[in-house]
Every structure is written in structure tokens, then in C-alpha cells.
Design a protein around this motif. Structure first.
Motif, PDB file in Angstrom:
ATOM      1  N   ALA A 236     117.843  53.170   8.356  1.00 36.11           N
ATOM      2  CA  ALA A 236     118.965  52.624   9.115  1.00 36.11           C
ATOM      3  C   ALA A 236     119.915  51.891   8.165  1.00 36.11           C
ATOM      4  O   ALA A 236     119.527  51.502   7.059  1.00 36.11           O
ATOM      5  CB  ALA A 236     118.446  51.660  10.184  1.00 36.11           C
ATOM      6  N   GLN A 237     121.141  51.710   8.592  1.00 39.99           N
ATOM      7  CA  GLN A 237     122.099  50.972   7.773  1.00 39.99           C
ATOM      8  C   GLN A 237     121.550  49.582   7.493  1.00 39.99           C
ATOM      9  O   GLN A 237     121.115  48.866   8.406  1.00 39.99           O
ATOM     10  CB  GLN A 237     123.441  50.860   8.497  1.00 39.99           C
ATOM     11  CG  GLN A 237     124.592  50.470   7.594  1.00 39.99           C
ATOM     12  CD  GLN A 237     124.927  51.546   6.579  1.00 39.99           C
ATOM     13  OE1 GLN A 237     124.755  52.736   6.841  1.00 39.99           O
ATOM     14  NE2 GLN A 237     125.397  51.133   5.417  1.00 39.99           N
ATOM     15  N   GLY A 238     121.539  49.200   6.232  1.00 40.33           N
ATOM     16  CA  GLY A 238     120.955  47.917   5.845  1.00 40.33           C
ATOM     17  C   GLY A 238     119.468  47.987   5.595  1.00 40.33           C
ATOM     18  O   GLY A 238     118.872  46.982   5.177  1.00 40.33           O
ATOM     19  N   ALA A 257     119.449  56.059  -6.854  1.00 39.27           N
ATOM     20  CA  ALA A 257     119.656  55.484  -5.519  1.00 39.27           C
ATOM     21  C   ALA A 257     121.134  55.184  -5.279  1.00 39.27           C
ATOM     22  O   ALA A 257     121.673  55.455  -4.199  1.00 39.27           O
ATOM     23  CB  ALA A 257     118.810  54.226  -5.360  1.00 39.27           C
ATOM     24  N   LEU A 258     121.805  54.626  -6.256  1.00 37.69           N
ATOM     25  CA  LEU A 258     123.229  54.319  -6.105  1.00 37.69           C
ATOM     26  C   LEU A 258     124.047  55.595  -5.926  1.00 37.69           C
ATOM     27  O   LEU A 258     124.955  55.651  -5.090  1.00 37.69           O
ATOM     28  CB  LEU A 258     123.726  53.537  -7.319  1.00 37.69           C
ATOM     29  CG  LEU A 258     123.181  52.107  -7.463  1.00 37.69           C
ATOM     30  CD1 LEU A 258     123.606  51.515  -8.786  1.00 37.69           C
ATOM     31  CD2 LEU A 258     123.650  51.222  -6.302  1.00 37.69           C
ATOM     32  N   THR A 259     123.714  56.615  -6.684  1.00 39.89           N
ATOM     33  CA  THR A 259     124.416  57.894  -6.569  1.00 39.89           C
ATOM     34  C   THR A 259     124.205  58.516  -5.196  1.00 39.89           C
ATOM     35  O   THR A 259     125.093  59.201  -4.659  1.00 39.89           O
ATOM     36  CB  THR A 259     123.941  58.860  -7.667  1.00 39.89           C
ATOM     37  OG1 THR A 259     124.192  58.277  -8.946  1.00 39.89           O
ATOM     38  CG2 THR A 259     124.646  60.200  -7.575  1.00 39.89           C
ATOM     39  N   ALA A 260     123.025  58.261  -4.602  1.00 38.68           N
ATOM     40  CA  ALA A 260     122.709  58.820  -3.287  1.00 38.68           C
ATOM     41  C   ALA A 260     123.365  58.058  -2.143  1.00 38.68           C
ATOM     42  O   ALA A 260     123.183  58.425  -0.977  1.00 38.68           O
ATOM     43  CB  ALA A 260     121.191  58.844  -3.094  1.00 38.68           C
ATOM     44  N   GLY A 261     124.087  56.989  -2.450  1.00 34.05           N
ATOM     45  CA  GLY A 261     124.815  56.276  -1.411  1.00 34.05           C
ATOM     46  C   GLY A 261     124.254  54.923  -1.026  1.00 34.05           C
ATOM     47  O   GLY A 261     124.768  54.281  -0.099  1.00 34.05           O
ATOM     48  N   PHE A 262     123.219  54.451  -1.709  1.00 31.43           N
ATOM     49  CA  PHE A 262     122.700  53.114  -1.418  1.00 31.43           C
ATOM     50  C   PHE A 262     123.717  52.081  -1.901  1.00 31.43           C
ATOM     51  O   PHE A 262     124.355  52.245  -2.945  1.00 31.43           O
ATOM     52  CB  PHE A 262     121.347  52.917  -2.103  1.00 31.43           C
ATOM     53  CG  PHE A 262     120.206  53.580  -1.385  1.00 31.43           C
ATOM     54  CD1 PHE A 262     119.345  52.849  -0.590  1.00 31.43           C
ATOM     55  CD2 PHE A 262     120.010  54.953  -1.487  1.00 31.43           C
ATOM     56  CE1 PHE A 262     118.305  53.458   0.092  1.00 31.43           C
ATOM     57  CE2 PHE A 262     118.979  55.580  -0.810  1.00 31.43           C
ATOM     58  CZ  PHE A 262     118.124  54.830  -0.013  1.00 31.43           C
ATOM     59  N   SER A 263     123.858  51.019  -1.131  1.00 32.35           N
ATOM     60  CA  SER A 263     124.894  50.027  -1.448  1.00 32.35           C
ATOM     61  C   SER A 263     124.521  49.170  -2.645  1.00 32.35           C
ATOM     62  O   SER A 263     125.396  48.633  -3.337  1.00 32.35           O
ATOM     63  CB  SER A 263     125.159  49.129  -0.229  1.00 32.35           C
ATOM     64  OG  SER A 263     123.991  48.413   0.123  1.00 32.35           O
ATOM     65  N   VAL A 278     111.876  49.112  -8.000  1.00 22.94           N
ATOM     66  CA  VAL A 278     113.280  49.229  -7.617  1.00 22.94           C
ATOM     67  C   VAL A 278     113.374  48.876  -6.147  1.00 22.94           C
ATOM     68  O   VAL A 278     112.600  49.384  -5.325  1.00 22.94           O
ATOM     69  CB  VAL A 278     113.821  50.638  -7.873  1.00 22.94           C
ATOM     70  CG1 VAL A 278     115.189  50.822  -7.203  1.00 22.94           C
ATOM     71  CG2 VAL A 278     113.941  50.908  -9.370  1.00 22.94           C
ATOM     72  N   SER A 279     114.306  47.995  -5.833  1.00 27.27           N
ATOM     73  CA  SER A 279     114.590  47.622  -4.441  1.00 27.27           C
ATOM     74  C   SER A 279     116.022  48.002  -4.152  1.00 27.27           C
ATOM     75  O   SER A 279     116.953  47.529  -4.816  1.00 27.27           O
ATOM     76  CB  SER A 279     114.394  46.106  -4.256  1.00 27.27           C
ATOM     77  OG  SER A 279     114.841  45.693  -2.982  1.00 27.27           O
ATOM     78  N   ALA A 280     116.222  48.892  -3.180  1.00 26.66           N
ATOM     79  CA  ALA A 280     117.557  49.410  -2.875  1.00 26.66           C
ATOM     80  C   ALA A 280     117.878  49.191  -1.399  1.00 26.66           C
ATOM     81  O   ALA A 280     117.005  49.301  -0.534  1.00 26.66           O
ATOM     82  CB  ALA A 280     117.645  50.896  -3.210  1.00 26.66           C
ATOM     83  N   ILE A 281     119.142  48.889  -1.114  1.00 23.80           N
ATOM     84  CA  ILE A 281     119.606  48.653   0.245  1.00 23.80           C
ATOM     85  C   ILE A 281     120.514  49.813   0.674  1.00 23.80           C
ATOM     86  O   ILE A 281     121.439  50.185  -0.042  1.00 23.80           O
ATOM     87  CB  ILE A 281     120.365  47.324   0.361  1.00 23.80           C
ATOM     88  CG1 ILE A 281     119.456  46.156  -0.035  1.00 23.80           C
ATOM     89  CG2 ILE A 281     120.872  47.127   1.799  1.00 23.80           C
ATOM     90  CD1 ILE A 281     120.154  44.822  -0.051  1.00 23.80           C
ATOM     91  N   ARG A 282     120.229  50.357   1.859  1.00 25.38           N
ATOM     92  CA  ARG A 282     121.023  51.479   2.375  1.00 25.38           C
ATOM     93  C   ARG A 282     122.390  50.991   2.815  1.00 25.38           C
ATOM     94  O   ARG A 282     122.493  49.977   3.485  1.00 25.38           O
ATOM     95  CB  ARG A 282     120.262  52.135   3.552  1.00 25.38           C
ATOM     96  CG  ARG A 282     120.994  53.317   4.157  1.00 25.38           C
ATOM     97  CD  ARG A 282     120.904  54.541   3.251  1.00 25.38           C
ATOM     98  NE  ARG A 282     121.592  55.665   3.838  1.00 25.38           N
ATOM     99  CZ  ARG A 282     122.885  55.948   3.617  1.00 25.38           C
ATOM    100  NH1 ARG A 282     123.612  55.192   2.827  1.00 25.38           N
ATOM    101  NH2 ARG A 282     123.440  57.005   4.178  1.00 25.38           N
TER     102      ARG A 282
END
Length: 282
Positions: A236-238, A257-263, A278-282
Motif C-alpha cells: 500500500a502507499q506508505g 528500490a528507488l528505480t522501482a518507484g519507492f519514495s 535495506v528499509s524502503a518506503i512505497r
């Protein structure tokens, strides 16, 4: 054989192979698993006679340890995040650094309830079950490609009274979801390059499941690309993605992750001062 005699026997057999510190830790586990003795009990009951079956059992354990078989497989159990998990040669032995991953997730979501959680490549279920017990009323699912590992994971969930749904799935060929369905996705996928085998101890290399350990040197991020691609659609978003990584590649995983659209995507240091997560936020 008294408790003290058994302790001396174990120490004399194991210290030359494993060193003083590791041998002492092993002896503590052996007494705990076989006799349910704490380290205090070993001291207080030094002169107590052990049951007749114990000396022969200790000899069997020592013989297997002398062949570098992991103690956790011999005992059939490993401690992880305060819980006792069953482990078999079908599952990886849980690592201390992975416990930190549980703490990171729990700290990030301490006040949240009813979170939808997915653990990809669950193995023994240690991550999924620990999160089911650490978070507030989560809805936890877990996948693995190995039916044997899933059997162990289900047993651990039952034993620890954790509510987890287990699904046999290969993330490399998993269909992408049509809509977001998770708030947290976590994974500790295979990340050891085949070229790194020479640096590994025989108790890992000769006994733990290679399918859960190794990736080829020509495509070391194979699983991360598949997981991130899936998470980009499933979160989900966030929502947050948490990955344990080979410390050589954490920056590369964050970049994917950034290339895939994670913020955002940040690397996190483990307890051994290595870039491990790695901790990534959608």
C-alpha cells in the motif's frame, strides 16, 4: 557420571575444535536441551548423578559436533528473538543479525495495529512468527518455495501460538498482485555468492540448505529484483519493504528500490557494524 564430570567431558572434547567461548555456549545449550538445566543448575548440581541415558547421548552429540554438524540441527531447535524454534536441514539456522530486523520493524510500527505483513522465503518461519508475536494484531502471511521448510514453519507457528498463513510460492515466478494488499513486506533471501564459499565454515557449507544460501556471482541480486518488483505492486502507499542483504550489495539493493518507484530506500547497519539491511518506503 555427575553433572561436573559431564561438563568436563564436553569441554575437553569441544574446546580444541571450537575454542573456549563457543564451546562454553554449546555446553550451555546441550545441558538446557537435554536436561533442562540452566547454567546455575549446572553449578548447583555439580555432584548430582545424571540419568543413565545421558552419557551415551552426550557422546553422540560430541561425535556429530566433531564432524562440524550444527548444534541447532543436532538439538532440532534454535533460539531466536526470545523464542525456541524447531529447525531441520530443510531450513536455515536463524542468525543473530536477523533478530535485529525484527526489532527494526517492531520499532517502526510500535503503535500500529492490524498491519498486513508478508514474509517472503520464510524458512523456519522465524521472521513471520516473531513479527506475529511482536506486532499488535497483525495479519501475517509467509511464503517459501520449499514444502519441507513450510512444514517446519507451520509447526513453529503452532508451537508458539502465532497466527500465520503459509503459502508455497516461488517469488521468482510469482504473479504480481492487481492491487496493494500488504503494509509490510520482509525478506531474508539467498544472498551469498558462490565465490564466497571458500570463506564459509564447514558447519554452514556442509549442512545448511544451499537453496536458501547461495546465488550465482553473475546475478547476485536475482531475488532482490524479484522481491522489489513484487513489493512495488503489493505494498500500500506508505507501506514498507525490509530486506536483509549481503553487505557488499546493500547500496545496489537500495538503488533498485528507488528505480522501482519507492519514495525512499535507506541502508541500515547491523550489530556487527556492517551494512546489512535495506528499509524502503512505497
Amino acid at each position: 557420571m555427575t553433572t561436573k564430570q559431564a561438563s568436563c567431558y564436553l569441554r575437553d572434547a569441544l574446546v580444541p575444535i571450537y575454542g573456549q567461548h563457543e564451546a562454553a555456549a554449546m555446553i550451555a545449550v546441550i545441558f538446557d536441551e537435554v536436561m533442562h538445566y540452566s547454567q546455575v543448575d549446572v553449578v548447583l548440581r555439580a555432584d548430582s548423578e545424571l540419568p543413565e541415558f545421558v552419557p551415551a547421548l552426550f557422546e553422540q552429540i560430541v561425535a556429530r559436533l566433531q564432524r562440524h554438524e550444527p548444534l541447532q540441527y543436532i538439538m532440532g531447535a534454535a533460539r531466536f528473538h526470545g523464542h525456541r524454534f524447531r529447525v531441520t536441514p530443510a531450513t536455515l539456522i536463524p542468525r543473530p543479525e536477523t533478530e535485529m530486523l525484527i526489532d527494526i520493524i517492531a520499532d517502526d510500527h510500535r503503535s500500529a495495529t492490524d498491519l498486513r505483513v508478508l514474509d517472503i522465503g520464510t524458512g523456519s518461519g522465524c521472521i513471520a512468527v516473531s513479527l506475529a508475536l511482536a506486532l499488535k494484531f497483525p495479519i501475517v502471511s509467509a511464503t517459501d518455495v520449499s514444502p519441507e521448510a513450510l512444514d517446519v514453519a507451520r509447526e513453529n507457528a503452532r508451537n508458539l501460538r502465532a497466527r500465520v498463513s503459509f503459502i508455497e510460492q516461488d517469488i521468482l515466478v510469482a504473479a504480481l498482485p492487481v492491487r496493494p494488499c500488504f503494509d509490510i513486506i520482509v525478506s531474508n533471501p539467498p544472498y551469498v555468492c558462490l565465490s564466497e564459499q571458500a570463506q564459509m565454515e564447514p558447519n554452514v557449507l556442509d549442512y545448511e540448505p544451499h537453496i536458501a544460501l547461495f546465488v550465482t556471482d553473475d546475478d547476485p541480486l536475482l531475488f532482490y529484483r524479484a522481491i522489489i518488483r513484487y513489493a512495488a505492486k503489493a505494498l500500500a502507499q506508505g507501506g514498507r519493504l525490509y530486506l536483509e542483504c549481503n553487505r557488499r550489495f546493500t547500496a545496489d539493493v537500495a538503488s533498485i528500490a528507488l528505480t522501482a518507484g519507492f519514495s525512499s530506500a535507506a541502508t541500515v547497519i547491523d550489530g556487527f557494524a556492517a551494512p546489512r539491511f535495506v528499509s524502503a518506503i512505497r
